[in-house]
Design an enzyme around this catalytic site. Sequence first.
Site, PDB file in Angstrom:
ATOM      1  N   ALA A   1       0.859  -1.183   0.000  1.00 53.80           N
ATOM      2  CA  ALA A   1       0.000   0.000   0.000  1.00 53.80           C
ATOM      3  C   ALA A   1       0.895   1.232   0.000  1.00 53.80           C
ATOM      4  O   ALA A   1       2.046   1.186   0.440  1.00 53.80           O
ATOM      5  CB  ALA A   1      -0.878  -0.025   1.242  1.00 53.80           C
TER       6      ALA A   1
ATOM      7  N   GLY B   1       0.670  -4.997   0.826  1.00 54.61           N
ATOM      8  CA  GLY B   1      -0.506  -5.074  -0.041  1.00 54.61           C
ATOM      9  C   GLY B   1      -0.196  -5.744  -1.374  1.00 54.61           C
ATOM     10  O   GLY B   1      -1.089  -6.312  -2.015  1.00 54.61           O
TER      11      GLY B   1
ATOM     12  N   GLU C   1      -0.535  -9.289  -0.680  1.00 53.99           N
ATOM     13  CA  GLU C   1      -1.976  -9.542  -0.469  1.00 53.99           C
ATOM     14  C   GLU C   1      -2.737  -9.539  -1.796  1.00 53.99           C
ATOM     15  O   GLU C   1      -3.657 -10.335  -1.995  1.00 53.99           O
ATOM     16  CB  GLU C   1      -2.552  -8.483   0.486  1.00 53.99           C
ATOM     17  CG  GLU C   1      -2.001  -8.644   1.893  1.00 53.99           C
ATOM     18  CD  GLU C   1      -2.377  -7.496   2.808  1.00 53.99           C
ATOM     19  OE1 GLU C   1      -2.012  -6.344   2.492  1.00 53.99           O
ATOM     20  OE2 GLU C   1      -3.036  -7.740   3.828  1.00 53.99           O
TER      21      GLU C   1
ATOM     22  N   GLU D   1       4.554  -4.996   7.239  1.00 46.25           N
ATOM     23  CA  GLU D   1       3.766  -3.970   7.929  1.00 46.25           C
ATOM     24  C   GLU D   1       4.218  -3.758   9.368  1.00 46.25           C
ATOM     25  O   GLU D   1       4.100  -2.660   9.913  1.00 46.25           O
ATOM     26  CB  GLU D   1       2.279  -4.342   7.914  1.00 46.25           C
ATOM     27  CG  GLU D   1       1.583  -4.162   6.565  1.00 46.25           C
ATOM     28  CD  GLU D   1       1.672  -5.376   5.660  1.00 46.25           C
ATOM     29  OE1 GLU D   1       2.510  -6.269   5.929  1.00 46.25           O
ATOM     30  OE2 GLU D   1       0.920  -5.436   4.678  1.00 46.25           O
TER      31      GLU D   1
HETATM   32  N1  CAA Z   1       4.598   3.259  -0.546  1.00 49.64           N
HETATM   33  C1  CAA Z   1       5.029   4.418  -1.040  1.00 49.64           C
HETATM   34  N2  CAA Z   1       6.231   4.574  -1.628  1.00 49.64           N
HETATM   35  C2  CAA Z   1       7.036   3.503  -1.702  1.00 49.64           C
HETATM   36  C3  CAA Z   1       6.652   2.250  -1.212  1.00 49.64           C
HETATM   37  C4  CAA Z   1       5.359   2.145  -0.605  1.00 49.64           C
HETATM   38  N3  CAA Z   1       4.871   0.976  -0.143  1.00 49.64           N
HETATM   39  N4  CAA Z   1       7.661   1.374  -1.408  1.00 49.64           N
HETATM   40  C5  CAA Z   1       8.631   2.064  -2.037  1.00 49.64           C
HETATM   41  N5  CAA Z   1       8.268   3.358  -2.209  1.00 49.64           N
HETATM   42  C6  CAA Z   1       9.016   4.426  -2.833  1.00 49.64           C
HETATM   43  C7  CAA Z   1      10.139   4.910  -1.922  1.00 49.64           C
HETATM   44  O1  CAA Z   1       9.667   5.858  -0.983  1.00 49.64           O
HETATM   45  C8  CAA Z   1      11.094   5.513  -2.949  1.00 49.64           C
HETATM   46  O2  CAA Z   1      10.593   6.769  -3.318  1.00 49.64           O
HETATM   47  P1  CAA Z   1      11.619   8.044  -3.512  1.00 49.64           P
HETATM   48  O3  CAA Z   1      12.493   7.621  -4.679  1.00 49.64           O
HETATM   49  O4  CAA Z   1      10.702   9.172  -3.818  1.00 49.64           O
HETATM   50  O5  CAA Z   1      12.379   8.156  -2.240  1.00 49.64           O
HETATM   51  C9  CAA Z   1      10.941   4.598  -4.163  1.00 49.64           C
HETATM   52  O6  CAA Z   1       9.686   3.933  -3.996  1.00 49.64           O
HETATM   53  C10 CAA Z   1      12.032   3.555  -4.257  1.00 49.64           C
HETATM   54  O7  CAA Z   1      12.080   2.848  -3.007  1.00 49.64           O
HETATM   55  P2  CAA Z   1      13.448   2.534  -2.205  1.00 49.64           P
HETATM   56  O8  CAA Z   1      14.416   3.649  -2.405  1.00 49.64           O
HETATM   57  O9  CAA Z   1      13.064   2.194  -0.802  1.00 49.64           O
HETATM   58  O10 CAA Z   1      13.938   1.235  -3.022  1.00 49.64           O
HETATM   59  P3  CAA Z   1      14.864   0.047  -2.491  1.00 49.64           P
HETATM   60  O11 CAA Z   1      15.185  -0.745  -3.714  1.00 49.64           O
HETATM   61  O12 CAA Z   1      15.975   0.579  -1.651  1.00 49.64           O
HETATM   62  O13 CAA Z   1      13.925  -0.823  -1.515  1.00 49.64           O
HETATM   63  C11 CAA Z   1      11.888  -1.977  -0.871  1.00 49.64           C
HETATM   64  C12 CAA Z   1      12.845  -1.558  -2.033  1.00 49.64           C
HETATM   65  C13 CAA Z   1      12.570  -3.006   0.019  1.00 49.64           C
HETATM   66  C14 CAA Z   1      10.666  -2.580  -1.535  1.00 49.64           C
HETATM   67  C15 CAA Z   1      11.523  -0.735  -0.017  1.00 49.64           C
HETATM   68  O14 CAA Z   1      11.084   0.302  -0.891  1.00 49.64           O
HETATM   69  C16 CAA Z   1      10.420  -0.968   0.981  1.00 49.64           C
HETATM   70  O15 CAA Z   1      10.672  -1.556   2.023  1.00 49.64           O
HETATM   71  N6  CAA Z   1       9.193  -0.477   0.681  1.00 49.64           N
HETATM   72  C17 CAA Z   1       8.064  -0.529   1.619  1.00 49.64           C
HETATM   73  C18 CAA Z   1       7.484  -1.925   1.736  1.00 49.64           C
HETATM   74  C19 CAA Z   1       6.375  -1.926   2.747  1.00 49.64           C
HETATM   75  O16 CAA Z   1       6.544  -1.595   3.903  1.00 49.64           O
HETATM   76  N7  CAA Z   1       5.170  -2.335   2.301  1.00 49.64           N
HETATM   77  C20 CAA Z   1       3.996  -2.419   3.165  1.00 49.64           C
HETATM   78  C21 CAA Z   1       3.146  -1.187   2.993  1.00 49.64           C
HETATM   79  S1  CAA Z   1       1.776  -1.144   4.106  1.00 49.64           S
HETATM   80  C22 CAA Z   1       0.600  -2.139   3.429  1.00 49.64           C
HETATM   81  O17 CAA Z   1       0.780  -2.724   2.364  1.00 49.64           O
HETATM   82  C23 CAA Z   1      -0.704  -2.199   4.212  1.00 49.64           C
HETATM   83  C24 CAA Z   1      -1.732  -3.126   3.711  1.00 49.64           C
HETATM   84  O18 CAA Z   1      -1.566  -4.318   3.702  1.00 49.64           O
HETATM   85  C25 CAA Z   1      -3.059  -2.656   3.323  1.00 49.64           C
END
Ligand code: CAA
Length: 258
Positions: A66, A109, A112, A132
């Site tokens: 998400a 998500g 999911e 999460e």
């Molecule tokens: N939401 C918004 N932006 C995101 C994102 C997310 N879930 N995941 C990555 N991005 C964005 C980053 O903020 C970054 O943006 P900027 O370039 O503007 O800074 C861009 O995408 C690239 O990301 P990274 O620099 O972090 O890339 P990486 O290769 O170093 O890492 C990753 C990749 C491990 C996937 C890391 O991005 C990450 O951990 N992302 C978040 C994953 C996460 O926590 N997901 C769960 C979300 S909550 C959810 O999903 C709730 C639900 O079930 C309903």
Amino acid sequence: MTEYRWIQTEVHDRVGLARLNNPKALNALHPELMQELVEALEAWDRDEAIGAMVITGNEKVFAAGADIRSMAQASAVDMLLSAYIDLFDRIGRLHKPVIAAVSGWALGGGFELAMACDMIVASETAVFGQPEINLGIIPGAGGTQRLTRTVGKYLAMEIILNDRRLTAEEAARFGLVNRVVPVDRYLEEALELAQKIAQRAPIAVRLGKEAVQFALESSLENGLRHERRLFYLLFATEDQKEGMQAFLEKRKPSWQGR
Ligand code: CAA
């Protein structure tokens, strides 16, 4: 064909393909993207020219979850009133088979969304996880329920409580994916699988999907009763007559979806 901003759609030989298209944020699933995705899938679900659907991202990422940016300041009431989570339920209610073609990250998500599909074809680089817990929340779009039903309590606890990630090979071992293929083949493989299913008797495919889904929700006794009713119902279709006649006449059946 409808023009979308956050997804790209194509049709390949009775199969609708939806590509998630939010590359700057690793295909983060914000409400507008999910709304477009569900609208495209529901339109294909109503279209008799389509027999199955595939959802994919790109080679590097299926979806990183998400959109954290759009949730960061949300209140509980904002989340409750948002249609976002309900959109995942609508994917689970589609009648036609949906295959997730996953390469790279399928997190939160994103995982999911893949689990809301009926089958998962993974590339060797796929990584599945529910991170999460790192954000101070838990999965909210089916992760705790669908994952636990597939991998069991103990592994699900580790994935959800301690951000344990699964490689494609591990996911295959735990029954979470149908097959693992090289990264240059995963989408082709998913499309071929979808195309094969899309050539089959449409009502039998639809009721077969319904019966398998019901198995996850019911006792064995109720499930068997439900299966029996769907089985009998298929004897009211022209395709059942055609399928059995074609077998007896040693020819290929011609399905009408009637
Ligand atoms: N939401 C918004 N932006 C995101 C994102 C997310 N879930 N995941 C990555 N991005 C964005 C980053 O903020 C970054 O943006 P900027 O370039 O503007 O800074 C861009 O995408 C690239 O990301 P990274 O620099 O972090 O890339 P990486 O290769 O170093 O890492 C990753 C990749 C491990 C996937 C890391 O991005 C990450 O951990 N992302 C978040 C994953 C996460 O926590 N997901 C769960 C979300 S909550 C959810 O999903 C709730 C639900 O079930 C309903």
